[in-house]
Design a protein around this motif. Structure first.
Motif, PDB file in Angstrom:
ATOM      1  N   GLU A 290       0.830  -1.204   0.000  1.00 15.70           N
ATOM      2  CA  GLU A 290       0.000   0.000   0.000  1.00 15.70           C
ATOM      3  C   GLU A 290       0.871   1.263   0.000  1.00 15.70           C
ATOM      4  O   GLU A 290       0.545   2.250  -0.659  1.00 15.70           O
ATOM      5  CB  GLU A 290      -0.951  -0.026   1.189  1.00 15.70           C
ATOM      6  N   VAL A 291       1.980   1.213   0.728  1.00 19.87           N
ATOM      7  CA  VAL A 291       2.917   2.336   0.722  1.00 19.87           C
ATOM      8  C   VAL A 291       3.464   2.537  -0.695  1.00 19.87           C
ATOM      9  O   VAL A 291       3.513   3.662  -1.199  1.00 19.87           O
ATOM     10  CB  VAL A 291       4.070   2.119   1.724  1.00 19.87           C
ATOM     11  N   LEU A 292       3.865   1.456  -1.354  1.00 24.49           N
ATOM     12  CA  LEU A 292       4.387   1.544  -2.722  1.00 24.49           C
ATOM     13  C   LEU A 292       3.355   2.143  -3.675  1.00 24.49           C
ATOM     14  O   LEU A 292       3.685   2.989  -4.507  1.00 24.49           O
ATOM     15  CB  LEU A 292       4.809   0.162  -3.217  1.00 24.49           C
ATOM     16  N   ASN A 293       2.106   1.689  -3.566  1.00 24.23           N
ATOM     17  CA  ASN A 293       1.042   2.213  -4.436  1.00 24.23           C
ATOM     18  C   ASN A 293       0.823   3.702  -4.219  1.00 24.23           C
ATOM     19  O   ASN A 293       0.696   4.462  -5.182  1.00 24.23           O
ATOM     20  CB  ASN A 293      -0.270   1.450  -4.209  1.00 24.23           C
ATOM     21  N   GLN A 294       0.760   4.134  -2.964  1.00 21.00           N
ATOM     22  CA  GLN A 294       0.578   5.558  -2.663  1.00 21.00           C
ATOM     23  C   GLN A 294       1.758   6.380  -3.186  1.00 21.00           C
ATOM     24  O   GLN A 294       1.575   7.451  -3.750  1.00 21.00           O
ATOM     25  CB  GLN A 294       0.424   5.767  -1.151  1.00 21.00           C
ATOM     26  N   PHE A 295       2.966   5.879  -2.979  1.00 24.38           N
ATOM     27  CA  PHE A 295       4.171   6.573  -3.440  1.00 24.38           C
ATOM     28  C   PHE A 295       4.140   6.726  -4.958  1.00 24.38           C
ATOM     29  O   PHE A 295       4.451   7.798  -5.489  1.00 24.38           O
ATOM     30  CB  PHE A 295       5.408   5.794  -2.991  1.00 24.38           C
ATOM     31  N   GLU A 296       3.767   5.672  -5.659  1.00 26.31           N
ATOM     32  CA  GLU A 296       3.713   5.716  -7.126  1.00 26.31           C
ATOM     33  C   GLU A 296       2.670   6.724  -7.606  1.00 26.31           C
ATOM     34  O   GLU A 296       2.880   7.414  -8.603  1.00 26.31           O
ATOM     35  CB  GLU A 296       3.413   4.330  -7.692  1.00 26.31           C
ATOM     36  N   MET A 297       1.551   6.838  -6.905  1.00 27.75           N
ATOM     37  CA  MET A 297       0.522   7.808  -7.294  1.00 27.75           C
ATOM     38  C   MET A 297       1.022   9.250  -7.136  1.00 27.75           C
ATOM     39  O   MET A 297       0.730  10.106  -7.961  1.00 27.75           O
ATOM     40  CB  MET A 297      -0.748   7.603  -6.462  1.00 27.75           C
ATOM     41  N   ILE A 298       1.797   9.495  -6.071  1.00 23.17           N
ATOM     42  CA  ILE A 298       2.263  10.850  -5.781  1.00 23.17           C
ATOM     43  C   ILE A 298       3.519  11.193  -6.574  1.00 23.17           C
ATOM     44  O   ILE A 298       3.670  12.317  -7.061  1.00 23.17           O
ATOM     45  CB  ILE A 298       2.497  11.017  -4.267  1.00 23.17           C
ATOM     46  N   THR A 299       4.444  10.240  -6.707  1.00 28.03           N
ATOM     47  CA  THR A 299       5.700  10.483  -7.417  1.00 28.03           C
ATOM     48  C   THR A 299       5.962   9.345  -8.401  1.00 28.03           C
ATOM     49  O   THR A 299       6.789   8.470  -8.155  1.00 28.03           O
ATOM     50  CB  THR A 299       6.886  10.617  -6.436  1.00 28.03           C
ATOM     51  N   PRO A 300       5.247   9.340  -9.517  1.00 23.44           N
ATOM     52  CA  PRO A 300       5.390   8.238 -10.470  1.00 23.44           C
ATOM     53  C   PRO A 300       6.792   8.132 -11.057  1.00 23.44           C
ATOM     54  O   PRO A 300       7.474   9.139 -11.255  1.00 23.44           O
ATOM     55  CB  PRO A 300       4.364   8.558 -11.557  1.00 23.44           C
ATOM     56  N   GLY A 301       7.211   6.889 -11.282  1.00 23.90           N
ATOM     57  CA  GLY A 301       8.470   6.628 -11.961  1.00 23.90           C
ATOM     58  C   GLY A 301       9.703   6.628 -11.083  1.00 23.90           C
ATOM     59  O   GLY A 301      10.803   6.399 -11.582  1.00 23.90           O
ATOM     60  N   LYS A 302       9.556   6.865  -9.809  1.00 27.64           N
ATOM     61  CA  LYS A 302      10.711   6.846  -8.906  1.00 27.64           C
ATOM     62  C   LYS A 302      11.072   5.403  -8.560  1.00 27.64           C
ATOM     63  O   LYS A 302      10.262   4.492  -8.683  1.00 27.64           O
ATOM     64  CB  LYS A 302      10.427   7.644  -7.626  1.00 27.64           C
ATOM     65  N   GLN A 303      12.304   5.211  -8.101  1.00 30.59           N
ATOM     66  CA  GLN A 303      12.783   3.873  -7.747  1.00 30.59           C
ATOM     67  C   GLN A 303      12.129   3.407  -6.453  1.00 30.59           C
ATOM     68  O   GLN A 303      12.066   4.146  -5.484  1.00 30.59           O
ATOM     69  CB  GLN A 303      14.295   3.880  -7.583  1.00 30.59           C
ATOM     70  N   LYS A 304      11.634   2.162  -6.476  1.00 30.63           N
ATOM     71  CA  LYS A 304      10.959   1.584  -5.319  1.00 30.63           C
ATOM     72  C   LYS A 304      11.522   0.197  -5.034  1.00 30.63           C
ATOM     73  O   LYS A 304      11.805  -0.555  -5.954  1.00 30.63           O
ATOM     74  CB  LYS A 304       9.455   1.474  -5.591  1.00 30.63           C
ATOM     75  N   PHE A 305      11.650  -0.101  -3.735  1.00 33.43           N
ATOM     76  CA  PHE A 305      12.129  -1.411  -3.297  1.00 33.43           C
ATOM     77  C   PHE A 305      11.175  -1.967  -2.267  1.00 33.43           C
ATOM     78  O   PHE A 305      10.753  -1.247  -1.354  1.00 33.43           O
ATOM     79  CB  PHE A 305      13.508  -1.299  -2.632  1.00 33.43           C
ATOM     80  N   LEU A 306      10.852  -3.248  -2.394  1.00 37.11           N
ATOM     81  CA  LEU A 306      10.074  -3.959  -1.385  1.00 37.11           C
ATOM     82  C   LEU A 306      11.001  -4.977  -0.754  1.00 37.11           C
ATOM     83  O   LEU A 306      11.565  -5.831  -1.450  1.00 37.11           O
ATOM     84  CB  LEU A 306       8.872  -4.664  -2.003  1.00 37.11           C
TER      85      LEU A 306
END
Length: 142
Positions: free
Chosen positions: A83-99
């Motif tokens: 859910e954190v990843l999804n929210q982050f992608e909505m606010i700042t699309p295209g940034k690097q994400k790690f789970l």
């Protein structure tokens, strides 16, 4: 272990271009793990902000612009790392994400990849994490 200098991102403001270290948001509910990872990344020259749950993480990335998000899958509270990843992608699309997680990779990896996040299994190989972040920084600088 020796560290390469941290990568920087260009920041444009009016008439000039400045560089600043990549800003990383680290979301991990276990304090000892969070502090160890954050310390490692700070030693490598990155600016690291920490959150211990999804709610604090979402509050932080609504107020600041992060270049990288690293979140654990299992977090205390109402929301998890996906859910954190999804929210982050909505606010700042295209940034690097790690789970990051100790859960079964057969379950967690496809969920991470569906969101566009890199999957890292615990225990976290910090040198590998650093290499992946640096690859992202190199792509961002181009």
């Amino acid at each position: 272990m020796s560290f390469a200098p941290a990568r920087y991102v260009a920041s444009r403001c009016g008439h000039c271009t400045a560089t600043k270290p990549l800003m990383i948001l680290l979301v991990e509910d276990y304090q000892s793990s969070r502090r160890a990872i954050a310390s490692f990344l700070r030693l490598a020259g990155y600016e690291v902000h920490e959150a211990d749950n999804a709610e604090r993480a979402c509050d932080l990335f609504q107020r600041k612009r992060f270049d990288v998000l690293i979140t654990d899958y299992c977090l205390r509270g109402k929301a998890n790392g996906l859910e954190v990843l999804n929210q982050f992608e909505m606010i700042t699309p295209g940034k690097q994400k790690f789970l990051i997680t100790g859960l079964d990779p057969a379950v967690a990896r496809p969920q991470a990849e569906a969101i566009g996040a890199e999957f890292i299994e615990k225990p976290i190989p910090l040198d590998n994490l650093l290499r992946v972040i640096e690859r992202f920084a190199d792509r961002s600088a181009e």
